[in-house]
Design a protein around this motif. Sequence first.
Motif, PDB file in Angstrom:
ATOM      1  N   UNK A 140       0.806  -1.213   0.000  1.00  0.00           N
ATOM      2  CA  UNK A 140       0.000   0.000   0.000  1.00  0.00           C
ATOM      3  C   UNK A 140       0.836   1.260   0.000  1.00  0.00           C
ATOM      4  N   UNK A 141       2.038   1.170  -0.566  1.00  0.00           N
ATOM      5  CA  UNK A 141       2.973   2.301  -0.564  1.00  0.00           C
ATOM      6  C   UNK A 141       3.103   2.835  -1.991  1.00  0.00           C
ATOM      7  N   UNK A 142       2.923   4.144  -2.143  1.00  0.00           N
ATOM      8  CA  UNK A 142       2.968   4.745  -3.477  1.00  0.00           C
ATOM      9  C   UNK A 142       3.950   5.910  -3.556  1.00  0.00           C
ATOM     10  N   UNK A 143       4.695   6.154  -2.486  1.00  0.00           N
ATOM     11  CA  UNK A 143       5.701   7.226  -2.485  1.00  0.00           C
ATOM     12  C   UNK A 143       7.062   6.647  -2.806  1.00  0.00           C
ATOM     13  N   UNK A 153       9.040   4.459  -0.297  1.00  0.00           N
ATOM     14  CA  UNK A 153       9.162   5.156   0.983  1.00  0.00           C
ATOM     15  C   UNK A 153       7.882   5.000   1.781  1.00  0.00           C
ATOM     16  N   UNK A 154       8.025   4.661   3.059  1.00  0.00           N
ATOM     17  CA  UNK A 154       6.879   4.508   3.944  1.00  0.00           C
ATOM     18  C   UNK A 154       7.182   5.202   5.267  1.00  0.00           C
ATOM     19  N   UNK A 155       6.150   5.731   5.905  1.00  0.00           N
ATOM     20  CA  UNK A 155       6.321   6.373   7.204  1.00  0.00           C
ATOM     21  C   UNK A 155       6.163   5.333   8.303  1.00  0.00           C
ATOM     22  N   UNK A 156       7.172   5.195   9.128  1.00  0.00           N
ATOM     23  CA  UNK A 156       7.130   4.268  10.259  1.00  0.00           C
ATOM     24  C   UNK A 156       7.065   5.067  11.559  1.00  0.00           C
ATOM     25  N   UNK A 200       6.985   9.147  17.534  1.00  0.00           N
ATOM     26  CA  UNK A 200       7.951   9.716  16.605  1.00  0.00           C
ATOM     27  C   UNK A 200       7.883   8.956  15.281  1.00  0.00           C
ATOM     28  N   UNK A 201       8.009   9.694  14.164  1.00  0.00           N
ATOM     29  CA  UNK A 201       7.928   9.066  12.848  1.00  0.00           C
ATOM     30  C   UNK A 201       9.226   9.265  12.071  1.00  0.00           C
ATOM     31  N   UNK A 202       9.395   8.442  11.041  1.00  0.00           N
ATOM     32  CA  UNK A 202      10.560   8.557  10.167  1.00  0.00           C
ATOM     33  C   UNK A 202      10.210   7.951   8.810  1.00  0.00           C
ATOM     34  N   UNK A 203      10.901   8.417   7.776  1.00  0.00           N
ATOM     35  CA  UNK A 203      10.745   7.839   6.443  1.00  0.00           C
ATOM     36  C   UNK A 203      11.648   6.614   6.340  1.00  0.00           C
ATOM     37  N   UNK A 204      11.051   5.496   5.936  1.00  0.00           N
ATOM     38  CA  UNK A 204      11.781   4.233   5.866  1.00  0.00           C
ATOM     39  C   UNK A 204      11.649   3.626   4.477  1.00  0.00           C
ATOM     40  N   UNK A 205      12.508   2.669   4.208  1.00  0.00           N
ATOM     41  CA  UNK A 205      12.546   2.006   2.906  1.00  0.00           C
ATOM     42  C   UNK A 205      11.845   0.652   2.983  1.00  0.00           C
ATOM     43  N   UNK A 214      11.154 -13.898   0.929  1.00  0.00           N
ATOM     44  CA  UNK A 214      10.946 -12.507   0.514  1.00  0.00           C
ATOM     45  C   UNK A 214       9.908 -11.834   1.411  1.00  0.00           C
ATOM     46  N   UNK A 215      10.192 -11.824   2.701  1.00  0.00           N
ATOM     47  CA  UNK A 215       9.288 -11.197   3.670  1.00  0.00           C
ATOM     48  C   UNK A 215       9.422  -9.680   3.557  1.00  0.00           C
ATOM     49  N   UNK A 216       8.276  -8.983   3.421  1.00  0.00           N
ATOM     50  CA  UNK A 216       8.282  -7.526   3.282  1.00  0.00           C
ATOM     51  C   UNK A 216       8.279  -6.847   4.649  1.00  0.00           C
ATOM     52  N   UNK A 217       9.118  -5.827   4.791  1.00  0.00           N
ATOM     53  CA  UNK A 217       9.209  -5.078   6.047  1.00  0.00           C
ATOM     54  C   UNK A 217       9.713  -3.680   5.743  1.00  0.00           C
ATOM     55  N   UNK A 218       9.817  -2.854   6.760  1.00  0.00           N
ATOM     56  CA  UNK A 218      10.328  -1.492   6.606  1.00  0.00           C
ATOM     57  C   UNK A 218      11.710  -1.397   7.230  1.00  0.00           C
ATOM     58  N   UNK A 219      12.644  -0.857   6.468  1.00  0.00           N
ATOM     59  CA  UNK A 219      14.031  -0.677   6.910  1.00  0.00           C
ATOM     60  C   UNK A 219      14.155   0.766   7.418  1.00  0.00           C
ATOM     61  N   UNK A 220      14.318   0.939   8.726  1.00  0.00           N
ATOM     62  CA  UNK A 220      14.146   2.240   9.364  1.00  0.00           C
ATOM     63  C   UNK A 220      15.436   2.779   9.965  1.00  0.00           C
TER      64      UNK A 220
END
Length: 440
Positions: free
Chosen positions: A102-105, A124-127, A134-139, A166-172
């Motif tokens: 569901x990420x389009x950025x 890019x996803x916000x975590x 607190x938030x951050x832009x993650x890959x 191929x597990x999907x996750x956010x690298x923060x």
Amino acid sequence: MASSIIHFLLTFLALSNLVFLSKSEVTSTRAPFKPNGLVLPVYKDSATGLHIANITKRTPQRSLPFLIDLNGRFLWVNCETNYLSNTYFAPFCRSTQCSRAGVHSCNKCFSPSPRPGCHNNTCAVTTTNPLTRQTAISEIAQDSLSIQSISTTQGSNTGPLVTIRHFLFACSPSSLLQGPLPRNVQGVAGLGHDSVSLPIQLASHFGLPRQFALCLPSSSQKNGAIFFGASGSYETQPGLDVSRNLTYTPLIIGAQGEYFIPVRSIRVNNKPVPLNRSSLISTRSQNFGGAKISTIRPYTVLEHNIFTAFTQFFANQLSGVSRVNPISPFGLCFNSNNLTSTNVPNIDFVMQNRNVTWTITRANSMVQARPGVSCLAFVDGGENRKNPIVIGVHQLEDNFVQFDLVKSRLGFSSSLLSRNTSCSNFNFTTSTSFVDENME
């Protein structure tokens, strides 16, 4: 004679080749291993009262501690500190993987030497740190994740470790780990109702039912468990199936994948607490009596008006016990020496009708704030119209709670201690075998 020998050799080679082909054919059509379910041991952090799971990721494999966030959308991990893996991959922006998340950025991270968490033209996803907000832009990234399989949930038949390649996750960034997180955690494991949350990915990959169950330990000395997709009995020592006779209530999904249940009223000592019915309406779930369930709140949080009425009513039901000055963050405390196993009244969260109740006994309603002082383990949440009731960790411990995402219902046991068992009594042994299905 020579022709007979040649004929024998040719016949032998033909038969050998046929056997070889037959074996190859059988091997190539072998059905992939399908577990009956998956289990993730969890333990309690004594400093924060929150729960942690060690999750195995990367190639070569490495086990890392993650905070359990029931309502988190996905798993995110600190990638700035020694993230080394031969199987790490960052999907390109607008790829299938990013659409699934569901990420389009698009991520714009220019570096002379790309690294996990910093690639150009990726997703890019916000975590969010669930404790500090607190938030951050993650890959968005993918890498291997391994978890213990179970052939039954009876506590004696664990299967091998199984892997999603191929597990999907956010690298923060590491900045997200600031704040009052349990020591040494490297990220957050989200269990929310989202396409790339931990339970949804596990169910989709292994073809398991979309359901999971929490059994959080009250002791920091013994593990509890999270079960994914398991069917059948859930047996604790000494052979008690804790999933028998569960009480069920509708499971309401919030806009961000959060989990709510319809708490319509509260009883203490089997008597209704006088509450303004409008105060129980959650603007977040858009539902009357929408109580959120949380694993990041140490104690149940009540909107101020509910908290005031509830604590006053509880104190009146415990009128023979000496009150003492409250100890933060609690608002109602007692002299522990005056409390017995029988004079602390039960608390009931009443669901869709008066016969469906989540009963909270002394082990989950009181907490030892300091020697000689016990406090009601509920805190004042202020004027919180979004979430008037947030059921916290202390009230969840030693309760078996099953989230059925297919039937949209929540099953709960109330306290297992009343059945002479606990969430620490599952007897799962560690398997040293390993299955790599290499499934997409």
